[in-house]
Design an enzyme around this catalytic site. Structure first.
Site, PDB file in Angstrom:
ATOM      1  N   ASP A   9       0.880  -1.158   0.000  1.00  0.00           N
ATOM      2  CA  ASP A   9       0.000   0.000   0.000  1.00  0.00           C
ATOM      3  C   ASP A   9       0.926   1.219   0.000  1.00  0.00           C
ATOM      4  O   ASP A   9       2.137   1.088   0.189  1.00  0.00           O
ATOM      5  CB  ASP A   9      -0.895  -0.042   1.237  1.00  0.00           C
ATOM      6  CG  ASP A   9      -1.777   1.184   1.370  1.00  0.00           C
ATOM      7  OD1 ASP A   9      -2.305   1.650   0.340  1.00  0.00           O
ATOM      8  OD2 ASP A   9      -1.922   1.684   2.503  1.00  0.00           O
ATOM      9  N   ASP A  11      -0.123   5.130   1.063  1.00  0.00           N
ATOM     10  CA  ASP A  11      -0.375   6.059   2.164  1.00  0.00           C
ATOM     11  C   ASP A  11      -0.306   5.336   3.507  1.00  0.00           C
ATOM     12  O   ASP A  11      -0.925   4.281   3.692  1.00  0.00           O
ATOM     13  CB  ASP A  11      -1.747   6.704   2.015  1.00  0.00           C
ATOM     14  CG  ASP A  11      -1.809   7.683   0.850  1.00  0.00           C
ATOM     15  OD1 ASP A  11      -0.750   8.029   0.301  1.00  0.00           O
ATOM     16  OD2 ASP A  11      -2.935   8.096   0.479  1.00  0.00           O
ATOM     17  N   ASP A  20      -3.255  12.654  -0.103  1.00  0.00           N
ATOM     18  CA  ASP A  20      -4.289  13.619  -0.473  1.00  0.00           C
ATOM     19  C   ASP A  20      -4.410  14.712   0.585  1.00  0.00           C
ATOM     20  O   ASP A  20      -4.385  15.913   0.284  1.00  0.00           O
ATOM     21  CB  ASP A  20      -5.643  12.915  -0.650  1.00  0.00           C
ATOM     22  CG  ASP A  20      -5.701  12.055  -1.905  1.00  0.00           C
ATOM     23  OD1 ASP A  20      -4.845  12.239  -2.786  1.00  0.00           O
ATOM     24  OD2 ASP A  20      -6.618  11.223  -2.004  1.00  0.00           O
ATOM     25  N   ASP A  95      -4.974   3.395  -2.911  1.00  0.00           N
ATOM     26  CA  ASP A  95      -6.147   4.224  -3.185  1.00  0.00           C
ATOM     27  C   ASP A  95      -5.780   5.706  -3.216  1.00  0.00           C
ATOM     28  O   ASP A  95      -6.645   6.566  -3.056  1.00  0.00           O
ATOM     29  CB  ASP A  95      -7.232   3.964  -2.130  1.00  0.00           C
ATOM     30  CG  ASP A  95      -8.608   4.416  -2.589  1.00  0.00           C
ATOM     31  OD1 ASP A  95      -8.752   4.770  -3.777  1.00  0.00           O
ATOM     32  OD2 ASP A  95      -9.539   4.437  -1.754  1.00  0.00           O
ATOM     33  N   ASP A 176      -2.270  -0.800   5.744  1.00  0.00           N
ATOM     34  CA  ASP A 176      -2.697  -0.235   7.025  1.00  0.00           C
ATOM     35  C   ASP A 176      -4.204  -0.022   7.108  1.00  0.00           C
ATOM     36  O   ASP A 176      -4.776  -0.066   8.195  1.00  0.00           O
ATOM     37  CB  ASP A 176      -2.003   1.115   7.257  1.00  0.00           C
ATOM     38  CG  ASP A 176      -2.551   2.182   6.316  1.00  0.00           C
ATOM     39  OD1 ASP A 176      -3.396   2.998   6.755  1.00  0.00           O
ATOM     40  OD2 ASP A 176      -2.170   2.191   5.141  1.00  0.00           O
TER      41      ASP A 176
END
Length: 272
Positions: A9, A11, A20, A95, A176
């Site tokens: 992942d 972030d 973001d 994401d 996470d």
């Protein structure tokens, strides 16, 4: 270690924040972001924020400078380089968005270490504005997963990676967030999941750890991530070498058995 895929992942896993929010806060647009948050999906909101910042005179260079200041634990970059040097294949499933991820990786000197980045599209248009769109166009068709946000089901990506390797490669998945739980359920026996301790993925796994087939190894920061990840890779390498030696030894035994039998002289007839 060509038989191992390590999936990160981004972030709060590779970097220590949400990219973001980091950009929105860094460019002074937090209040507007919070005001609009209840009114639209996340990707649409981020695209809207990029439009607003562009109209305020914020440039791509301004955004890049904020991204260059993204917090990251000092052991993450060495860990990624060491994993790559071991022969593992590295991929990102996130994401976040492509523009933010690629900008940060380039700044860290890591852009060549990942064979694939799966994330929401993000690019600079002809007007010099960052555009962000969802990975999955959920307005036309749904991915059908109730565990994941409407724009991305990471399990779909994990299953594609598994299919592309025909099940021959073991996987280590690091994440996470709650969106990392669904793909963790798709990992197989012999795979590993590394949830960040006291984050949503870890909490979700703790509710029912037996739901996962993969071994669970939690971590708290970049130093622990590096230590645990490299230990797992070393363990896999030892297991693969042991298995290879066993196969080689078994083949040699079969060869000795056959060739030894053929080498014996035929019995001589007894003279009467």
């Amino acid at each position: 270690m060509a038989g191992t895929v390590v999936v990160f992942d981004f972030d709060k896993t590779i970097i220590d924040c949400d990219s973001d929010n980091w950009v929105v806060d860094g460019l002074g647009a937090t209040d507007l972001f919070n005001q609009l948050l209840p009114t639209m999906p996340w990707n649409s909101l981020m695209d809207k924020m990029m439009k607003e910042l562009h109209s305020q005179g914020k440039t791509i260079d301004d955004i890049v400078e904020v991204l260059k200041r993204t917090p990251i634990h000092p052991r993450i970059v060495p860990a990624i380089k060491a994993v790559h040097a071991s022969g593992c294949e590295l991929r990102i499933v996130s994401d976040a968005n492509l523009f933010f991820i690629e900008t940060i990786l380039k700044h860290l000197g890591l852009e060549e270490y990942f064979s694939e980045i799966n994330t929401n599209p993000g690019y600079v248009d002809e007007e010099g504005r960052v555009r962000i769109s969802p990975f999955c166009d959920f307005t036309n068709s749904s991915h059908g997963c109730s565990l994941c946000p409407p724009n991305m089901c990471k399990s779909v990506i994990i299953e594609r990676i598994q299919a592309s390797t025909e099940g021959r490669k073991r996987m280590i998945y690091l994440g996470d967030g709650v969106g990392d739980y669904c793909p963790s359920l798709k990992l197989k026996e012999g795979d590993f999941v590394m949830p960040r301790k006291n984050f949503p993925l870890f909490d979700k796994i703790c509710q029912n750890p037996l739901a996962l087939k993969a071994e669970i190894h939690e971590w708290t920061d970049g130093e622990e991530l590096e230590h645990i990840l490299l230990n797992l890779i070393n363990t896999i390498a030892i297991e693969e070498n042991t298995a290879a030696q066993f196969i080689t030894t078994d083949c040699k035994l079969q060869t000795i058995s056959v060739s030894g039998h053929e080498a014996f002289p035929k019995a001589l007839p007894v003279q009467q």
